[in-house]
Motif scaffolding. Structure first.
Motif, short mmCIF file in Angstrom:
data_model
loop_
_atom_site.label_atom_id
_atom_site.label_comp_id
_atom_site.label_asym_id
_atom_site.label_seq_id
_atom_site.Cartn_x
_atom_site.Cartn_y
_atom_site.Cartn_z
N CYS A 44 0.84 -1.20 0.00
CA CYS A 44 0.00 0.00 0.00
C CYS A 44 0.88 1.25 0.00
O CYS A 44 2.03 1.21 0.45
CB CYS A 44 -0.87 -0.04 1.25
N HIS A 66 -0.60 -4.19 6.30
CA HIS A 66 -1.86 -3.98 7.01
C HIS A 66 -3.06 -4.34 6.14
O HIS A 66 -4.19 -4.17 6.54
CB HIS A 66 -1.97 -2.52 7.49
N GLU A 67 -2.79 -4.84 4.92
CA GLU A 67 -3.86 -5.22 4.00
C GLU A 67 -3.68 -6.70 3.70
O GLU A 67 -3.06 -7.05 2.70
CB GLU A 67 -3.77 -4.41 2.70
ZN LIG Z 1 -3.32 0.58 3.02
#
Ligand SMILES: [Zn+2]
Ligand SMILES: [Zn+2]
Length: 342
Positions: A44, A66-67
């Protein structure tokens, strides 16, 4: 990279300017936690901000990611979990304290003690990760792990589109058709908006039109100018780039009575130049969107419905051992989501 059965490979922010592959012990579960075997983990723009030292709350030496999605490997015996071993899960990385004034007033995403998996504590750019049970949500098994890894960014867009308060038939402009912009186009369209997009990449414009529901697409500078008349412009504008000039464009392209939503993450030191008189005369609402409050369950439902070909957002997949190559592709910016499958 990984040398023993107790070790795993991770991608970690070790110093400004670099994300490094390294070995780390598989985390020991604590009470309240679930061990997730990571299946897909997206890179990201926030990871780029972290690598450059531009994310003030990021922890040094944190494992990024975090994804992500994965399979429940183990549940600590003292843990009440709504998932079971073997379930495919998506992760809501933003964990509020549930004690501060924001948490007690329905704004938990603004929590003063928020911790974030993959930013402040170790995340999913890893083979395994231990997370609080409240962070995981089951995903129907017909959803691929790659698509499940989109739940977190989509949950942020759910919140962003909520902020836009689109009404059926509204004219909507989305500036920037990266993964977040394309998700915004899809959700704005299904919320009743008629969506125009500004995006420099021909490939992204075509995806915006052909898959995600935009009705027209322009390269920057080719959208007919708005001369400032009250009825000109769009009812709702989503800025999904995070640069000062596009943040200004978003304000200038909004018609009187309309709403601007700044979605893109700008640099801390960025400043914009906008006319307070125009904002006053047009009674504009300028709002922003921070993380994904109450969005993860809706995001999983929307992904599972599969009314949009969400897998079209994933342009590249790599193994974790190929992280350096994946990072180069991500930095080149010619694709869309670059996803690691450890
Ligand atoms: Zn993200
Ligand atoms: Zn709090």
């Amino acid at each position: 990279m990984c040398t023993s059965t107790k070790e795993m490979t991770v991608a970690s922010w070790q110093k400004v300017g670099a994300i490094d592959l390294m070995s780390k012990d598989i985390p020991a579960l604590k009470s309240g936690e679930v061990l997730v075997k990571v299946a897909a983990s997206g890179i990201c723009g926030t990871d780029l901000h972290i690598s450059r030292g531009e994310t003030p709350h990021a922890s040094k030496k944190v494992v990024i990611g975090h994804e992500f999605s994965g399979y429940v490997q183990e549940i600590h015996p003292d843990t009440k979990a709504l998932v079971k071993v073997g379930d495919l899960v998506a992760i809501d990385p933003n964990m509020p304290c549930n004690q501060c004034t924001f948490c007690r007033n329905q704004k938990y995403h603004l929590c003063t003690h928020l911790f974030c998996i993959g930013v402040t504590v170790d995340g999913g750019m890893s083979q395994y990760v231990s997370v609080p049970a409240r962070a995981v949500i089951a995903v129907p098994s017909h959803v691929s792990p790659e698509v499940a890894s989109l739940a977190e960014p989509l949950s942020c867009v759910v919140h962003a589109v909520d902020q836009g308060k689109i009404k059926t038939g509204d004219s909507v402009l989305v500036i920037g058709a990266g993964p977040i912009g394309l998700m915004a186009i899809a959700l704005a369209s299904t919320s009743g908006g008629r969506v125009t997009v500004i995006e420099p990449s021909e490939m992204r414009r075509q995806k915006a039109l052909g898959i995600f529901g935009a009705i027209e697409a322009f390269a920057p500078g080719t959208l007919p100018a708005v001369d400032g008349a009250l009825g000109e412009g769009f009812d709702v504008v989503f800025e999904c780039v995070g640069r000062p000039n596009t943040a200004e464009d978003a304000v200038n392209f909004t018609k009187a009575g309309g709403t601007v939503v700044w979605v893109g993450v700008a640099k801390v030191e960025d400043r914009v130049s906008i006319s307070p008189f125009d904002v006053y005369r047009k009674e504009l609402t300028i709002t922003s969107t921070y993380t994904n409050p109450y969005g993860i369950e809706r995001a999983v439902k929307v992904l599972a419905e599969n009314k949009v070909n969400w897998s079209a957002l994933v342009s590249h997949t790599f193994k974790l051992s190929e992280f350096d190559d994946a990072w180069k592709v991500f930095l080149a910016g010619t694709g869309l989501k670059v996803v690691i499958k450890p």
